[in-house]
Write an enzyme that holds these catalytic residues in place. Structure first.
Site, PDB file in Angstrom:
ATOM      1  N   ASP A 135       0.891  -1.162   0.000  1.00 40.64           N
ATOM      2  CA  ASP A 135       0.000   0.000   0.000  1.00 40.64           C
ATOM      3  C   ASP A 135       0.923   1.204   0.000  1.00 40.64           C
ATOM      4  OD1 ASP A 135      -1.505   2.213   0.615  1.00 40.64           O
ATOM      5  OD2 ASP A 135      -2.678   1.232   2.184  1.00 40.64           O
TER       6      ASP A 135
ATOM      7  N   ASN B   8       3.247   3.365 -10.364  1.00 36.65           N
ATOM      8  CA  ASN B   8       2.023   3.476 -11.162  1.00 36.65           C
ATOM      9  C   ASN B   8       0.779   3.724 -10.310  1.00 36.65           C
ATOM     10  OD1 ASN B   8       0.171   2.640 -13.571  1.00 36.65           O
ATOM     11  ND2 ASN B   8      -0.343   1.210 -11.929  1.00 36.65           N
TER      12      ASN B   8
ATOM     13  N   SER C 181       0.536  12.542 -15.119  1.00 35.29           N
ATOM     14  CA  SER C 181      -0.557  12.731 -16.078  1.00 35.29           C
ATOM     15  C   SER C 181      -0.406  14.078 -16.778  1.00 35.29           C
ATOM     16  CB  SER C 181      -1.899  12.684 -15.345  1.00 35.29           C
ATOM     17  OG  SER C 181      -2.921  13.141 -16.210  1.00 35.29           O
TER      18      SER C 181
ATOM     19  N   TYR D 143      -6.716  15.400  -7.660  1.00 39.98           N
ATOM     20  CA  TYR D 143      -5.957  14.563  -8.598  1.00 39.98           C
ATOM     21  C   TYR D 143      -4.988  15.398  -9.438  1.00 39.98           C
ATOM     22  CZ  TYR D 143      -5.031  11.206 -12.383  1.00 39.98           C
ATOM     23  OH  TYR D 143      -4.422  10.368 -13.303  1.00 39.98           O
TER      24      TYR D 143
ATOM     25  N   THR E 128      -9.858   2.846 -18.173  1.00 35.29           N
ATOM     26  CA  THR E 128      -9.631   2.045 -16.956  1.00 35.29           C
ATOM     27  C   THR E 128     -10.703   2.413 -15.920  1.00 35.29           C
ATOM     28  OG1 THR E 128      -8.252   3.695 -15.849  1.00 35.29           O
ATOM     29  CG2 THR E 128      -7.096   2.130 -17.286  1.00 35.29           C
TER      30      THR E 128
END
Ligand SMILES: NC(=O)c1ccc[n+]([C@@H]2O[C@H](COP(=O)([O-])OP(=O)(O)OC[C@H]3O[C@@H](n4cnc5c(N)ncnc54)[C@H](OP(=O)(O)O)[C@@H]3O)[C@@H](O)[C@H]2O)c1
Length: 301
Positions: free
Chosen positions: A66, A94, A140, A198, A234
C-alpha cells in the site's frame, strides 16, 4: 553471455495500466534473460487474481504494497532485501487514485498515494537500485494543463531549478491548508482548476521527479522520469468514452524504461516518447480540458 536478471517492481499492478505494464514486461522477458517482476498490489487477493490471469508465470511474484502507508513501504524494503538480495533495477510508480469527492479528506488521501507515497517509496528504494537503475513516476498530462492556470509566482515556485524536496513538500502543504480553508485563489490556484485533488497531485509529482532526479543523479547513474500513459480506458475514469487502451498507455510508460538513457533527459516528463513541458503552452488545450471537466461534473450531479 547471459544477461543479468533484472528485478522490477510495478506498484498498483493488479489492474488497469499497471497490469498491462506487467504483461508487456513478461513478453519482453521471454526473449531476454528472465526478469523477476514484482506485481505490487495493496490487496493480496486482487494481486493473486491478477497473477492467475497472467497464467501464473514463475517469474511474476506478488508483493503486497500500500503505497500510502509508511509501514507497508518499510515492509516492502525489507522483503526486497531478504528475498531479492536487496537488488532492484526498475521501479514503476504506477499506483494512484482519483477521488470523486472534492473534500479535504479525499484530497489528503489522494496526495498520500499520488505524491507522498511515491516520494517516500523512492527514498526507501533508491538505495537498493543497482547501477543504471531507473524509476518511472506515472503522472498525467493534466498536471501541466492545470499548472497553466497557476499564478505566475506559483508557476515559478513549482519550476524553480533550485527547488528542494522539502520546499516542494511545503508548497503541497500550503495547497492542502488553503484547500481546507477555501483560500486556494489567495495563494495562486485558479478556482477554474478541475478535480484539484488529482490534477494538482500530478503537477506536484512532475515537479518532484525533476527535483529527485537532481538530488539523486550523482548516485549509481540512476535516472528518474515522469510519464503520462495518455487517456486510457480504466476504472480510474470509468472507462471513459474516447479513451485508448491501457495497453497503449503501458507502451508510453515503458518508453522511459527501454530507451537508452543517453536518448532521454533525466527528471523530464514524457508521453508517447516525446518530452512534454511542465506547464502546458497550448491555451486551447487548457480551455478544452476545463470545459470538458465542467460537462463531466454536471453529468455526475
Ligand atoms: N487512465 C487514464 O486515462 C490515465 C491518464 C493519465 C494518467 N494515468 C495514471 O496511470 C496510473 C494507472 O492508472 P489506471 O488508469 O490504470 O487506474 P486504475 O485502473 O484505477 O488502477 C489503479 C491501480 O492503483 C492501485 N492503487 C491505488 N491506490 C493504491 C495504494 N495506496 N497502494 C497501492 N496501490 C494502489 C489500485 O489498486 P486497487 O485495485 O486495490 O484499487 C489499482 O491497482 C495512475 O498513476 C494514473 O494516475 C491514468
Amino acid at each position: 553471455m547471459t544477461e543479468q536478471k533484472r528485478v522490477i517492481l510495478v506498484t498498483g499492478a493488479n489492474k488497469g495500466i499497471g497490469f498491462e505494464v506487467v504483461k508487456k514486461l513478461l513478453q519482453q522477458s521471454s526473449s531476454k534473460a528472465t526478469d523477476i517482476i514484482l506485481l505490487g498490489s495493496r490487496d493480496i487477493k486482487r494481486g493473486q487474481d491478477a497473477i492467475q490471469q497472467l497464467g501464473s508465470p514463475t517469474n511474476v511474484h506478488l508483493l503486497q504494497l500500500d503505497t500510502s502507508s509508511k509501514e507497508s513501504i518499510i515492509a516492502t524494503t525489507k522483503e526486497i532485501k531478504e528475498k531479492y538480495n536487496g537488488h532492484l533495477d526498475i521501479l514503476i510508480n504506477n499506483a494512484a487514485i482519483a477521488p470523486r469527492e472534492n473534500t479535504i479528506e479525499a484530497t489528503r488521501t489522494a496526495f498520500a498515494t499520488n505524491y507522498y507515497g511515491i516520494e517516500m517509496l523512492n527514498e526507501y528504494l533508491i538505495p537498493l537500485l543497482r547501477e543504471n537503475g531507473r524509476i518511472a513516476n506515472v503522472a498525467s498530462g493534466v498536471g501541466p494543463i492545470v499548472s497553466y492556470l497557476f499564478s505566475k509566482e506559483l508557476q515559478q515556485k513549482y519550476t524553480s531549478p533550485t527547488l528542494t524536496t522539502q520546499e516542494l513538500d511545503n508548497i503541497v502543504e500550503d495547497f492542502l491548508s488553503a484547500f481546507e480553508s477555501h483560500n486556494l485563489e489567495r495563494i495562486g490556484y485558479s478556482s477554474e482548476i478541475p478535480f484539484p485533488a488529482y490534477t494538482i497531485s500530478k503537477a506536484a509529482l512532475i515537479a518532484l521527479t525533476r527535483v529527485q532526479a537532481r538530488e539523486y543523479c550523482s548516485n549509481k547513474n540512476i535516472s528518474i522520469y515522469s510519464v503520462c500513459p495518455g487517456f486510457c480506458a480504466t476504472d480510474l475514469n470509468d472507462h471513459a468514452a474516447g479513451s485508448r487502451s491501457a495497453a497503449i498507455g503501458a507502451d508510453s510508460i515503458l518508453y522511459v524504461i527501454d530507451t537508452p538513457t543517453n536518448e532521454l533527459e533525466n527528471g523530464v516528463f514524457y508521453q508517447d516518447g516525446k518530452k512534454l513541458p511542465e506547464i502546458c503552452d497550448d491555451e486551447a488545450k487548457v480551455k478544452a480540458f476545463v470545459e470538458h471537466s465542467k460537462t463531466l461534473l454536471k453529468s455526475k450531479q
